[in-house]
Enzyme design. Structure first.
Site, PDB file in Angstrom:
ATOM      1  N   LYS A  96     -19.707  -9.135  18.175  1.00  0.00           N
ATOM      2  CA  LYS A  96     -19.476 -10.224  16.872  1.00  0.00           C
ATOM      3  C   LYS A  96     -19.004 -11.363  17.368  1.00  0.00           C
ATOM      4  O   LYS A  96     -18.048 -11.315  18.327  1.00  0.00           O
ATOM      5  CB  LYS A  96     -18.683  -9.307  15.586  1.00  0.00           C
ATOM      6  N   SER A 143     -18.719  -9.580   6.664  1.00  0.00           N
ATOM      7  CA  SER A 143     -19.434 -10.632   7.571  1.00  0.00           C
ATOM      8  C   SER A 143     -19.844 -10.105   8.754  1.00  0.00           C
ATOM      9  O   SER A 143     -20.593 -11.172   9.691  1.00  0.00           O
ATOM     10  CB  SER A 143     -17.915 -11.363   7.905  1.00  0.00           C
ATOM     11  N   SER A 188     -15.841  -5.835   6.082  1.00  0.00           N
ATOM     12  CA  SER A 188     -16.993  -6.512   7.233  1.00  0.00           C
ATOM     13  C   SER A 188     -17.708  -5.529   8.095  1.00  0.00           C
ATOM     14  O   SER A 188     -18.556  -6.160   8.558  1.00  0.00           O
ATOM     15  CB  SER A 188     -16.344  -7.593   7.542  1.00  0.00           C
TER      16      SER A 188
END
Lengths: 490, 480
Positions: free
Chosen positions: A78, A153, A177
């Protein structure tokens, strides 16, 4: 080479038996990203040279029998994990050109394990969002239905793994997330106990809630990765020695299950929950019952206060954490500032997106003099109550099952104009962050052709057990092996 | 006299003497090239986290015990949020609620030389900011983050001082405690010890405090005194003209000896303090405190008492000995072996070494001057082997070069030391006899005239020790 549909465990066997080299595997996944990602936008950065370099090193380790189960496996991080010499943008214009001079502890540990970092995945800007629509680098799409969001996210990581563009990825979970996008994309995602995994080098959104973890297809793969990233880190004083002890083993046997009681919190199955999802979860509970687990209805009161408390605490911490982006030292700087104030104002106005600005303002307001007691302090009190409610529940039951999200993945743009509606999609995940507990989301079925996820919430530092329970279920079912049709080919 | 009463509270920032910074492993040493001692943590790079340097806890606890304060069993760090280019994270890690040290007091002398207790509100740990260096020439600001993250102990007093003198005494007392405990080098030039003064005035007898101003960042005893005196007069003038004092932060301009407005209360920051989620609470147990208590060095207060009861020191001499732990250590090494009166010994010390330290801004370490060498010199003067006026020169020669003292002394042995003294005695006698008028003036109380006699003697005996001459003159004149 038909390997896109293989799990990390299976790929590891192929590497170990030298059926395929890490370099071949790396090229294979790079090509897959090149062919498919234009539909998804799940990557911000792809670094082929870096990946091939790491793959060659991995192949040497394998040739010399110095490998472990993760050596040579491609991974993507990420884009909030600092990667030395590789752009780390947090999906923000503010850090569009930021290249960290050091690796996050997670990245460092996985590099040392011999994993091959192919690149950085898209996300909501500074991890603020539940749909991956707030990224400066554009929205990410859900491989199960390109009109739908992948969740957020960690939407880029989930989308990429679901389309099998990468076998496994890292994510971070502040209010859901990891689990929410895993649920929306039909994947398995582990949010470890707060403190299990070092936060060093993970760009902070809300420090008391942020926790990194894996997104993969199976609990087995998540366990492999978790084993490598967990543990105390001298660079993160909130990381915990508790997780250093043993290697997580999926040791739970079917004969052990009759001693395990699982709580079903009635507040999590109220009218807010999509009826289909509720039905699917109850069907999967039947599978667990057949495996021997005992079930019991429990109560986790004060559930309604979770979302307000979460958004005050997370925003308050974010308002302070994001102060450092000011155009002075790194990141975006506005053109020709007239003076210091102009530098601050324009840099931040230009560098941050709408959602980030909104949360900075909410947070600064909640901390400002005269409002601190009314908002921030009150939110902390609610946080304690929520944690205590969980602690009490765990006196009665061993684990808690809950839906991951109130709905399946929604349409792109559907909730982006209604912040409150968007925030409510985290209603089942945020309590776990407020309490600092570990939880895993696993796919348990489909509703209108979109995946449904369920959470297994454990007491502190019981990652091994919740992974084991998930693994037992995945041995009985095939939901986690389903691949979206558009991507289920070479 | 004045019907105004001054109220002063001080916030003293003490830089703690640690090898590395409070939240990172970079060195704290002073004077390195800009930004050479700033790690990723000090630069506030995204993803970095503070890691507490545990040695600061011990130092704060030592200070707390020294002032008889309460040591918090649990204290927490908080973020103080404000934007400034030399504050890389745009928040400072400090303590607000639950500071590590609460309460306690020290004693100073008030204007009537009576003991006065000054209560301490709290002392808390925090990180220092970097430095901004403004260049008009290039129309820009340079930032040096070497100081960023240096550990500070901020010591906050109650508003209980009533004059600039009391404020300076308080500051000196705190300075002597922290240097004594070796928790700080107390170096004021390098900013290791600096203070903010909150100053207000009120009508004598008023209970309510007047509007205060805060004088920021003063780094010398002299400037504290001057700044407060200026500020008090400014406030008196304002109020007597029927105007009001504005609550504001002011800066002291040492060149012009004035204070000037920096920012008013309206422009003041809302610091949005909240507990720092990156740091765990500091938890201290009784055993830890007990262990520190045992190893705590004898404090100036206690030492002063001991000096008073064991030696013939004056209060002023004791203050000088205790003004700095290096001096105390030096004297403490001599006292047990000395056969000379302590008072005399200290006078020798003050007129030579102490003056040198202050004039040349030096430390007093073993390598600079050995206590036993210094004592040997005094003995040699006392038995007149060397002349008293050679002492300074010998000390200068000895200082820091580790030479064998006997080698240096040999050069200075004064075979005529006794004759010299004899000569001066004669000279004094004849000059007193020749100047009846001045003797009469002296007898009538104009004691300053002694300077005239000293001058006359020196004309004839160049290079003699003026203080020695003065002493002898007074003895003679008083006996007439």
């Amino acid at each position: 080479m038909d390997i896109y549909n293989k799990s990390v465990v299976e790929l590891s066997k192929l590497l170990n038996k030298k059926k395929v080299s890490s370099l071949e595997m790396t090229d294979y996944f790079i090509n897959r990203i090149k062919s498919f990602d234009s539909k998804l936008n799940s990557f911000i950065t792809i670094d082929e040279d870096h990946a091939r370099k790491q793959a060659k090193i991995a192949d040497e380790l394998i040739a010399n029998n110095k490998n472990n189960l993760l050596t040579g496996i491609p991974i993507a991080h990420k884009d909030l994990f600092s990667t030395k010499g590789m752009l780390t943008t947090c999906a923000s214009k503010m850090l569009e050109n930021y290249t960290p001079p050091f690796d996050a502890t997670i990245v460092n540990k996985l590099n040392e394990a011999g994993m091959v970092n192919i690149g950085k995945t898209n996300m909501d800007e500074f991890a603020m969002g539940s749909s991956n629509e707030s990224s400066y680098f554009g929205v990410v799409k859900n491989p199960w239905d390109l009109k739908k969001v992948p969740g957020g996210s960690s939407g880029g990581s989930a989308s990429a793994v679901a389309a099998r563009l990468i076998p496994i990825a890292t994510g971070s979970d502040t209010g859901g997330s990891i689990r929410q996008p895993a649920s929306f994309c039909g994947l398995t995602g582990l949010k470890p106990t707060y403190g299990s995994v070092s936060r060093y080098g993970m760009i902070a959104y809300a420090s008391s809630l942020d926790q990194g973890g894996p997104i993969a297809t199976s609990a087995e793969d998540c366990a492999l990765l978790f084993n490598k990233i967990k543990g105390y880190d001298k660079n993160d004083p909130t990381s915990n020695f508790n997780t250093d002890q043993d290697e997580v083993k999926l040791a739970l046997k079917k004969q052990d299950t009759k001693n395990i009681t699982i709580g079903i919190p009635k507040e999590y199955f109220s009218k807010d929950l999509d009826r289909n999802i509720s039905d699917i979860i109850y069907q999967s509970i039947e599978v667990f019952k057949k495996l021997g687990f005992n079930f019991k209805e429990i109560s986790l009161p004060d559930h309604d206060y979770t979302i307000p408390a979460y958004y005050i605490i997370a925003s308050a911490e974010a308002s302070s954490n994001l102060s450092r982006y000011d155009g002075v030292k790194f990141g975006h700087r506005c053109d020709k500032p007239k003076n210091l104030e102009d530098l601050y104002l324009r840099t931040r106005k230009e560098g941050f997106g709408k959602e980030v600005k909104k949360r900075i303002m909410i947070g600064a307001y909640a901390l400002s003099s005269g409002y601190y007691d009314e908002y921030y302090m009150k939110a902390l009190k609610i946080r304690r109550i929520i944690r205590d409610n969980f602690i009490n529940a765990f006196k009665d039951v061993d684990y808690i099952f809950a839906p991951t999200c109130p709905s399946t993945a929604f349409d792109l743009g559907e909730k982006s104009s209604d912040a409150l509606e968007m925030y409510l999609s985290d209603i089942y995940t945020t309590p776990v962050n407020l309490a600092g507990l570990p939880a895993i989301s696993i796919p348990v079925g489909f509703s209108n052709n979109m995946p449904v996820g369920m959470q297994i919430i454990g007491n502190y530092f019981t990652e091994a057990n919740i992974l084991s329970i998930a693994h037992l279920f995945q041995e009985e079912t095939g939901w986690h092996n389903r691949i979206p049709e558009d991507f289920d080919h070479e | 006299m004045s019907n105004w009463e001054t109220v002063i509270g001080l916030e003293i920032h003490v830089q703690l003497l640690t090898k590395s910074k409070i939240f990172s492993s970079s060195s704290t040493s002073y004077g390195k090239d800009p930004n050479k001692q700033a790690s990723y943590v000090d630069l506030g790079m995204p993803g970095t986290l503070p890691v507490l340097n545990k040695s600061v806890i011990r130092k704060a606890v030592e200070f707390g015990l020294a002032i008889d304060a309460k040591i918090a069993r649990k204290s927490i760090f908080a973020r103080k949020n404000y934007f400034y280019p030399d504050l890389p994270k745009n928040y400072q890690i400090s303590q607000l609620d639950l500071p590590i040290v609460e309460g306690g007091y020290i004693e100073i002398k008030d204007s009537d030389n009576k003991n006065k207790k000054i209560n301490i509100t709290r002392a808390h740990l925090e990180e220092d900011a970097g430095k901004s260096i403004h260049s008009d020439e290039n129309n820009c600001t340079y930032i040096d983050l070497n100081r960023s993250g240096t550990p500070l102990l901020e010591i906050v007093s109650e508003p209980e001082m009533q004059s600039a003198n009391e404020a300076v005494s308080y500051m000196k007392k705190i300075h002597s405690i922290v240097t004594y405990l070796k928790i700080s080098d107390g170096n004021m030039q390098e900013g290791s010890f600096r203070c903010d003064a909150n100053v207000s005035i009120r009508k004598v007898g008023d209970k309510k405090l007047g509007t205060r101003t805060e004088l920021k960042n003063i780094n010398s005893f002299k400037f504290v005194e001057k700044a407060i005196n200026y500020e008090v007069q400014r406030q008196i003038d304002l109020l007597e003209e029927g105007k009001k004092v504005t609550q504001e932060t002011r800066l002291y301009d040492e060149n012009k000896n004035i204070t000037k407005s920096m920012r008013s209360k309206e422009e003041a920051n809302d610091y949005r303090y909240f507990p720092d989620p990156d740091l765990l609470p500091i938890e201290i147990n009784d055993d830890y405190i007990l262990e520190i208590q045992k190893t705590l060095p004898e404090l100036p207060e206690v030492k002063a008492q001991n000096y008073k009861s064991n030696y013939d020191f004056t209060d002023e001499q004791i203050n000088i000995i205790l003004s700095n732990s290096e001096i105390t250590n030096f004297i403490d090494k001599i006292l047990p072996i000395s056969k000379i009166s302590a008072k005399k010994l200290i006078n020798y010390f003050i007129s030579t070494v102490y003056i040198k330290l202050n004039k040349e801004n030096l430390n007093l370490l073993e390598d600079d001057l050995k206590p036993k060498d210094f004592y040997m010199l005094i003995e040699l003067i006392e038995n007149k082997t060397i002349a008293k006026n050679n002492l300074k020169v010998i000390i200068d020669e000895l200082w820091g070069n580790n030479k064998d003292i006997s080698f240096i002394i040999e050069k200075h042995i004064n075979e005529n030391a006794n004759d010299d003294a004899e000569l001066i005695n004669k000279l004094i006698k004849s000059i007193v006899e020749k100047n009846d008028k001045q003797v009469k003036e002296y007898k009538n109380g104009k004691t300053k005239i002694i300077g005239f006699f000293v001058g006359q003697v020196l004309k004839e005996a160049k290079g003699a020790d003026p203080s020695d001459i003065k002493e002898k003159l007074i003895k003679l004149l008083d006996s007439i």
